[in-house]
Design an enzyme around this catalytic site. Structure first.
Site, PDB file in Angstrom:
ATOM      1  N   ALA A  32     -17.962-103.384 -66.095  1.00 51.32           N
ATOM      2  CA  ALA A  32     -18.074-102.965 -67.501  1.00 51.32           C
ATOM      3  C   ALA A  32     -16.701-102.468 -67.961  1.00 51.32           C
ATOM      4  CB  ALA A  32     -19.159-101.909 -67.700  1.00 51.32           C
ATOM      5  N   HIS A  34     -12.969-101.751 -69.497  1.00 51.49           N
ATOM      6  CA  HIS A  34     -12.399-101.404 -70.802  1.00 51.49           C
ATOM      7  C   HIS A  34     -10.915-101.104 -70.595  1.00 51.49           C
ATOM      8  CE1 HIS A  34     -12.677 -97.364 -69.205  1.00 51.49           C
ATOM      9  NE2 HIS A  34     -13.980 -97.505 -69.037  1.00 51.49           N
ATOM     10  N   ALA A  35     -10.259-100.665 -71.657  1.00 52.41           N
ATOM     11  CA  ALA A  35      -8.806-100.464 -71.599  1.00 52.41           C
ATOM     12  C   ALA A  35      -8.398 -99.391 -70.579  1.00 52.41           C
ATOM     13  CB  ALA A  35      -8.273-100.109 -72.985  1.00 52.41           C
ATOM     14  N   HIS A  37      -9.712 -98.990 -67.522  1.00 48.41           N
ATOM     15  CA  HIS A  37      -9.551 -99.701 -66.248  1.00 48.41           C
ATOM     16  C   HIS A  37      -8.248-100.517 -66.258  1.00 48.41           C
ATOM     17  CE1 HIS A  37     -14.103 -99.478 -66.495  1.00 48.41           C
ATOM     18  NE2 HIS A  37     -13.893 -98.949 -65.319  1.00 48.41           N
TER      19      HIS A  37
HETATM   20  P1  AMP Z   1     -15.473 -96.722 -62.919  1.00 48.00           P
HETATM   21  O1  AMP Z   1     -15.627 -98.185 -63.158  1.00 48.00           O
HETATM   22  O2  AMP Z   1     -16.065 -95.878 -63.997  1.00 48.00           O
HETATM   23  O3  AMP Z   1     -15.879 -96.300 -61.532  1.00 48.00           O
HETATM   24  O4  AMP Z   1     -13.925 -96.429 -63.011  1.00 48.00           O
HETATM   25  C1  AMP Z   1     -13.013 -97.120 -62.191  1.00 48.00           C
HETATM   26  C2  AMP Z   1     -11.669 -96.461 -62.276  1.00 48.00           C
HETATM   27  O5  AMP Z   1     -11.206 -96.466 -63.629  1.00 48.00           O
HETATM   28  C3  AMP Z   1     -11.717 -94.983 -61.838  1.00 48.00           C
HETATM   29  O6  AMP Z   1     -10.537 -94.690 -61.110  1.00 48.00           O
HETATM   30  C4  AMP Z   1     -11.730 -94.256 -63.160  1.00 48.00           C
HETATM   31  O7  AMP Z   1     -11.200 -92.953 -63.089  1.00 48.00           O
HETATM   32  C5  AMP Z   1     -10.839 -95.154 -64.012  1.00 48.00           C
HETATM   33  N1  AMP Z   1     -11.097 -94.939 -65.434  1.00 48.00           N
HETATM   34  C6  AMP Z   1     -12.301 -94.977 -66.059  1.00 48.00           C
HETATM   35  N2  AMP Z   1     -12.150 -94.669 -67.369  1.00 48.00           N
HETATM   36  C7  AMP Z   1     -10.846 -94.414 -67.569  1.00 48.00           C
HETATM   37  C8  AMP Z   1     -10.056 -94.038 -68.710  1.00 48.00           C
HETATM   38  N3  AMP Z   1     -10.607 -93.845 -69.914  1.00 48.00           N
HETATM   39  N4  AMP Z   1      -8.721 -93.878 -68.548  1.00 48.00           N
HETATM   40  C9  AMP Z   1      -8.149 -94.063 -67.321  1.00 48.00           C
HETATM   41  N5  AMP Z   1      -8.824 -94.429 -66.220  1.00 48.00           N
HETATM   42  C10 AMP Z   1     -10.158 -94.596 -66.334  1.00 48.00           C
END
Ligand code: AMP
Length: 287
Positions: A32, A34-35, A37
């Site tokens: 899922a 977004h910017a 990631h």
């Molecule tokens: P997730 O898919 O939510 O497990 O996130 C994967 C990685 O992306 C993790 O290291 C998160 O901390 C990072 N991440 C998620 N949202 C953001 C954001 N808005 N800005 C920077 N990194 C993010």
């Protein structure tokens, strides 16, 4: 970009990079995309010869089955984004590959996992530390990139990597935000239009906290928490689930007067029942 649905394919791909003497950066995600990631991918691209990523919705870090079931899954769009971001290889493993039958090994940072957000979500950080350890072992990357938005998660991963002598360097990347300040999150799409508007409150509280601390208007931790509660409950239908203030270096909770750097981690819950969405945000402030 090479799409790998098996761990062995992914490893073979990475081994070929290594044989060519190339450095490897790892970005782990639950999809899922977004910017936020993609900021991790961009940073990895800048610092490593090759960038490899993973998409795995890790069941062991979810408390409620409904949250796991409701987690958005957008594989096709994710692959297009990763490809356009210059990712070299992506691993999309099954749960059975990640947790082989009879799997009984867990990784837990016993202190850090059970304070702050860990109290709101019991077992969550154990699931994170366990799956990230597996992914580190699978990829054998030089560096791995994590968002500062998930501030306690980053601290847990740093500590796990230090304690277990993991050879991969852990790199933190600043939070990417929407125009109104809301931290980008895969969970944001689950907010109703009304709650999406209200969700700005997290960033507004953190900005207000920074102003209050740096101007000296507020100097005591309890007063700052009271201000956060007033703002969230006075201006939105959300519920303030956490407003934690810790020393960024030690993660020791700050109570009383705030005299040095403080990391604020807050979470606000919107909606009810299966439609509940828990949002988190974070800010480091030096008064
Ligand atoms: P997730 O898919 O939510 O497990 O996130 C994967 C990685 O992306 C993790 O290291 C998160 O901390 C990072 N991440 C998620 N949202 C953001 C954001 N808005 N800005 C920077 N990194 C993010």
């Amino acid at each position: 970009m090479r799409l790998c649905r098996s761990i062995s394919d992914f490893r073979a791909e990475i081994a070929s990079f290594r044989e060519a003497g190339q450095s490897v950066g790892l970005v782990t995600t639950m999809g899922a995309l977004h910017a936020g990631h993609m900021a991790l991918v961009t940073r990895a691209r800048a610092e490593c010869d090759r960038v490899v990523t993973t998409i795995f919705v890790n069941p062991t870090q979810f408390g409620q089955a409904a949250d796991l079931d409701n987690y958005p899954r957008t594989e096709e769009a994710d692959l297009a984004l990763f490809a356009s971001g210059g990712v070299d290889a992506v691993l999309i493993p099954t749960v059975e590959q990640m947790y082989p039958p009879g799997d009984e090994t867990i990784v837990e940072t016993t202190g850090l996992a059970n304070v702050l957000h860990g109290q709101v979500r019991p077992g969550h950080f154990r699931g994170v530390a366990t799956v990230v350890t597996k992914l580190f072992n699978i990829a054998g990357a030089d560096r791995a990139y994590f968002g500062e938005k998930d501030y306690q998660q980053l601290a847990v991963i740093r500590r796990m990597a230090r304690d277990l002598h993991v050879p991969t360097a852990v790199v933190g990347v600043p939070t990417v935000r929407e125009d109104d300040g809301l931290a980008m999150s895969s969970r944001n799409v689950r907010l109703s239009p009304e709650h999406r508007k209200e969700a700005r409150i997290l960033y507004r509280v953190l900005t207000e906290a920074e102003e209050a601390l740096t101007s000296g208007r507020i100097t005591v931790a309890g007063d700052l928490a009271a201000m956060a509660g007033d703002m969230v409950h006075g201006e939105t239908s959300g519920r303030l689930r956490a407003f934690d203030m810790v020393d960024p270096a030690t993660f020791i909770p700050i109570t009383g007067r705030i005299i040095g750097p403080v990391a604020i981690m807050m979470s606000v819950e919107f909606g009810s029942g299966d439609d509940t969405v828990l949002l988190i945000d974070q800010k480091e402030i030096t008064p």
